[in-house]
Every structure is written in structure tokens, then in C-alpha cells.
Design a protein around this motif. Structure first.
Motif, PDB file in Angstrom:
ATOM      1  N   THR A 172       0.836  -1.194   0.000  1.00 42.86           N
ATOM      2  CA  THR A 172       0.000   0.000   0.000  1.00 42.86           C
ATOM      3  C   THR A 172       0.873   1.248   0.000  1.00 42.86           C
ATOM      4  N   PRO A 173       0.399   2.323  -0.662  1.00 44.90           N
ATOM      5  CA  PRO A 173       1.167   3.570  -0.666  1.00 44.90           C
ATOM      6  C   PRO A 173       1.263   4.148   0.737  1.00 44.90           C
ATOM      7  N   GLY A 174       2.224   5.038   0.932  1.00 48.49           N
ATOM      8  CA  GLY A 174       2.351   5.721   2.205  1.00 48.49           C
ATOM      9  C   GLY A 174       3.747   5.599   2.785  1.00 48.49           C
ATOM     10  N   VAL A 175       3.878   6.007   4.027  1.00 44.46           N
ATOM     11  CA  VAL A 175       5.175   6.030   4.702  1.00 44.46           C
ATOM     12  C   VAL A 175       5.583   4.616   5.096  1.00 44.46           C
ATOM     13  N   ARG A 176       6.832   4.292   4.840  1.00 43.74           N
ATOM     14  CA  ARG A 176       7.417   3.028   5.331  1.00 43.74           C
ATOM     15  C   ARG A 176       8.590   3.411   6.223  1.00 43.74           C
ATOM     16  N   ARG A 177       8.509   3.054   7.470  1.00 47.93           N
ATOM     17  CA  ARG A 177       9.593   3.369   8.407  1.00 47.93           C
ATOM     18  C   ARG A 177      10.763   2.421   8.186  1.00 47.93           C
ATOM     19  N   VAL A 178      11.962   2.928   8.429  1.00 50.93           N
ATOM     20  CA  VAL A 178      13.156   2.102   8.239  1.00 50.93           C
ATOM     21  C   VAL A 178      13.099   0.858   9.117  1.00 50.93           C
ATOM     22  N   THR A 179      12.470   0.969  10.262  1.00 48.16           N
ATOM     23  CA  THR A 179      12.377  -0.173  11.174  1.00 48.16           C
ATOM     24  C   THR A 179      11.386  -1.221  10.692  1.00 48.16           C
ATOM     25  N   ASP A 180      10.527  -0.857   9.725  1.00 46.87           N
ATOM     26  CA  ASP A 180       9.532  -1.804   9.219  1.00 46.87           C
ATOM     27  C   ASP A 180      10.066  -2.684   8.090  1.00 46.87           C
ATOM     28  N   ALA A 181      11.144  -2.252   7.456  1.00 48.35           N
ATOM     29  CA  ALA A 181      11.656  -2.970   6.288  1.00 48.35           C
ATOM     30  C   ALA A 181      12.531  -4.144   6.728  1.00 48.35           C
ATOM     31  N   ALA A 182      12.222  -5.311   6.196  1.00 48.16           N
ATOM     32  CA  ALA A 182      13.041  -6.487   6.505  1.00 48.16           C
ATOM     33  C   ALA A 182      14.399  -6.347   5.841  1.00 48.16           C
ATOM     34  N   GLU A 183      15.422  -6.777   6.535  1.00 44.81           N
ATOM     35  CA  GLU A 183      16.771  -6.758   5.974  1.00 44.81           C
ATOM     36  C   GLU A 183      17.248  -8.190   5.814  1.00 44.81           C
ATOM     37  N   TRP A 184      17.647  -8.536   4.603  1.00 45.71           N
ATOM     38  CA  TRP A 184      18.176  -9.869   4.343  1.00 45.71           C
ATOM     39  C   TRP A 184      19.700  -9.830   4.396  1.00 45.71           C
ATOM     40  N   ARG A 185      20.284 -10.820   5.079  1.00 47.67           N
ATOM     41  CA  ARG A 185      21.734 -10.880   5.217  1.00 47.67           C
ATOM     42  C   ARG A 185      22.254 -12.166   4.605  1.00 47.67           C
ATOM     43  N   ASP A 186      23.243 -12.031   3.719  1.00 48.07           N
ATOM     44  CA  ASP A 186      23.887 -13.178   3.101  1.00 48.07           C
ATOM     45  C   ASP A 186      24.791 -13.836   4.143  1.00 48.07           C
ATOM     46  N   PRO A 187      24.518 -15.098   4.493  1.00 47.13           N
ATOM     47  CA  PRO A 187      25.347 -15.750   5.512  1.00 47.13           C
ATOM     48  C   PRO A 187      26.771 -16.010   5.038  1.00 47.13           C
ATOM     49  N   ARG A 235      24.219  -7.199   3.049  1.00 44.80           N
ATOM     50  CA  ARG A 235      22.886  -6.931   3.588  1.00 44.80           C
ATOM     51  C   ARG A 235      22.056  -6.168   2.565  1.00 44.80           C
ATOM     52  N   ARG A 236      20.793  -6.523   2.468  1.00 42.63           N
ATOM     53  CA  ARG A 236      19.901  -5.922   1.481  1.00 42.63           C
ATOM     54  C   ARG A 236      18.583  -5.545   2.133  1.00 42.63           C
ATOM     55  N   ARG A 237      18.146  -4.309   1.882  1.00 44.14           N
ATOM     56  CA  ARG A 237      16.870  -3.822   2.413  1.00 44.14           C
ATOM     57  C   ARG A 237      16.036  -3.309   1.256  1.00 44.14           C
ATOM     58  N   GLN A 238      14.811  -3.815   1.139  1.00 47.30           N
ATOM     59  CA  GLN A 238      13.916  -3.376   0.081  1.00 47.30           C
ATOM     60  C   GLN A 238      13.343  -2.016   0.447  1.00 47.30           C
ATOM     61  N   ILE A 239      13.465  -1.044  -0.464  1.00 42.18           N
ATOM     62  CA  ILE A 239      12.983   0.310  -0.209  1.00 42.18           C
ATOM     63  C   ILE A 239      11.537   0.476  -0.667  1.00 42.18           C
ATOM     64  N   THR A 240      11.214  -0.068  -1.845  1.00 41.17           N
ATOM     65  CA  THR A 240       9.870   0.088  -2.398  1.00 41.17           C
ATOM     66  C   THR A 240       9.003  -1.106  -2.064  1.00 41.17           C
TER      67      THR A 240
END
Length: 200
Positions: free
Chosen positions: A88-103, A108-113
Motif C-alpha cells: 500500500t502507498p504511504g510512509v514506510r519506516r526504516v524499522t519496518d523494512a526487513a533486511e536480508w543478510r547473506d550468511p 545486507r539488502r533492504r527493500q525500499i519500495t
């Protein structure tokens, strides 16, 4: 250090597992067929699909290439499944975005959109000394731009090597084998902007 994790340890690992299985089943492929197409062993694919193994960026690159998806698309689909609010459109807080880490590398990768936004934008943090190669097929059906935000990125585009500093961008052309490398002693942070040309 082992890459094996408990199935309940990381929700994003579970969502990647479900996405890989869904993409395989959508094509009506067996584990053996996906292994042949990707070069990843059936045993490893099985562990990934059960959420028992957190795949490395290289393994995800091989799997996404077999599916004719970019790594960004594969992870964005998984993250979208994890967080429906991202659709859904709107604000996404940095704390809400899942971060994937390559073991394997600590990448580390964080989806912005969100999953329904017409372009996929991700923030990548590549540790000092890390090197992540991707097969050409991982770049099929997409247009992609890499924008270095901090540090230096050594980018191999086929046989051509580019040294990219903060503020530099590179717009990628036809699919080629590519390597994202950080040959410095400090983290490199960059953004990947991707749109699809056509769906497989």
C-alpha cells in the motif's frame, strides 16, 4: 560457521523458502529440474525450500537466473509476502523494512519500495573484502541502475571493470556475468534501481 538455521529463526528466510518453492511449482519443475537449470544441488534447494538453510547471495543469483527473475525481484516477492502493508502507498519506516543478510559474505539488502511500486529499489551494504558474482541470466528481462551511496564499488560488467565512487551510477545494458566487489577496507553502500522489460 554453518548456514543452517532453525525454520522459525528468521521470518524472511521462511518467506524466501516459500517463494523459491512457489516459483519452482509454478513452472511444474522437480527439484532435479531446478537443480539442472540453476547449478544448485537438489539437496541444497530442498534445505532452502524447507527453511533450514539461509541461501547465500550467489545461490540466490543462480536460482533467480533459473527462474528468469532478478535477485531483487525474488527477494522483493518474498518480502512482499512477509509484509502485506508494503503493498500500500504511504510512509514506510526504516524499522519496518526487513533486511536480508547473506550468511556467506555478510552482504545486507533492504527493500525500499513496496511490491506493487513500478520500480524496485533496494539498499545494499557490501562489507569490506566481499565479492558477489551473478550469472548473466539473473539480469534477463530487467533494466537496472546501480548508484553508489557511500564507499567504493568495483563492478565487473562482463569483461569490463568499473571503479565506482560515492555518487557514481552505472546503467546496465544487455545481460552479462556481473560481480559486485568491495576491495576496500570499509563498507560500500549502494542502491539498485530495477524495472522489468518483460515477464518470463
Amino acid at each position: 560457521m554453518s548456514n543452517i538455521v532453525e525454520p522459525s529463526a528468521d521470518p524472511l528466510v521462511r518467506q524466501i523458502a516459500a517463494r523459491v518453492r512457489t516459483e519452482r511449482e509454478r513452472r511444474r519443475w522437480t527439484l532435479a529440474q531446478l537443480a539442472d537449470a540453476s547449478g544448485v544441488s537438489p539437496a541444497m534447494i530442498s534445505r532452502i525450500e524447507r527453511g533450514e538453510s539461509s541461501p547465500t547471495a550467489v545461490v540466490l543469483g543462480k536460482l533467480s537466473a533459473a527462474f528468469q527473475l532478478s535477485v531483487a525481484s525474488l527477494l522483493a516477492l518474498a518480502e512482499g509476502a512477509q509484509e502485506p502493508v508494503a503493498d500500500t502507498p504511504g510512509v514506510r519506516r526504516v524499522t519496518d523494512a526487513a533486511e536480508w543478510r547473506d550468511p556467506g559474505t555478510g552482504y545486507r539488502r533492504r527493500q525500499i519500495t513496496g511490491a506493487r511500486f513500478p520500480a524496485e529499489i533496494a539498499e545494499i551494504r557490501l562489507p569490506a573484502g566481499a565479492r558477489v558474482p551473478y550469472p548473466a541470466a539473473a539480469f534477463a528481462f530487467v533494466r537496472q541502475l546501480v548508484w553508489v551511496l557511500d564507499g567504493r564499488l568495483t563492478f565487473h560488467d562482463g569483461d569490463t571493470v568499473h571503479e565506482l565512487d560515492a555518487g557514481d551510477t552505472i546503467e546496465l545494458g544487455a545481460p552479462a556475468e556481473r560481480v559486485f566487489a568491495n576491495t576496500t577496507g570499509a563498507e560500500c553502500r549502494y542502491a539498485v534501481v530495477l524495472t522489468r522489460d518483460a515477464r518470463p
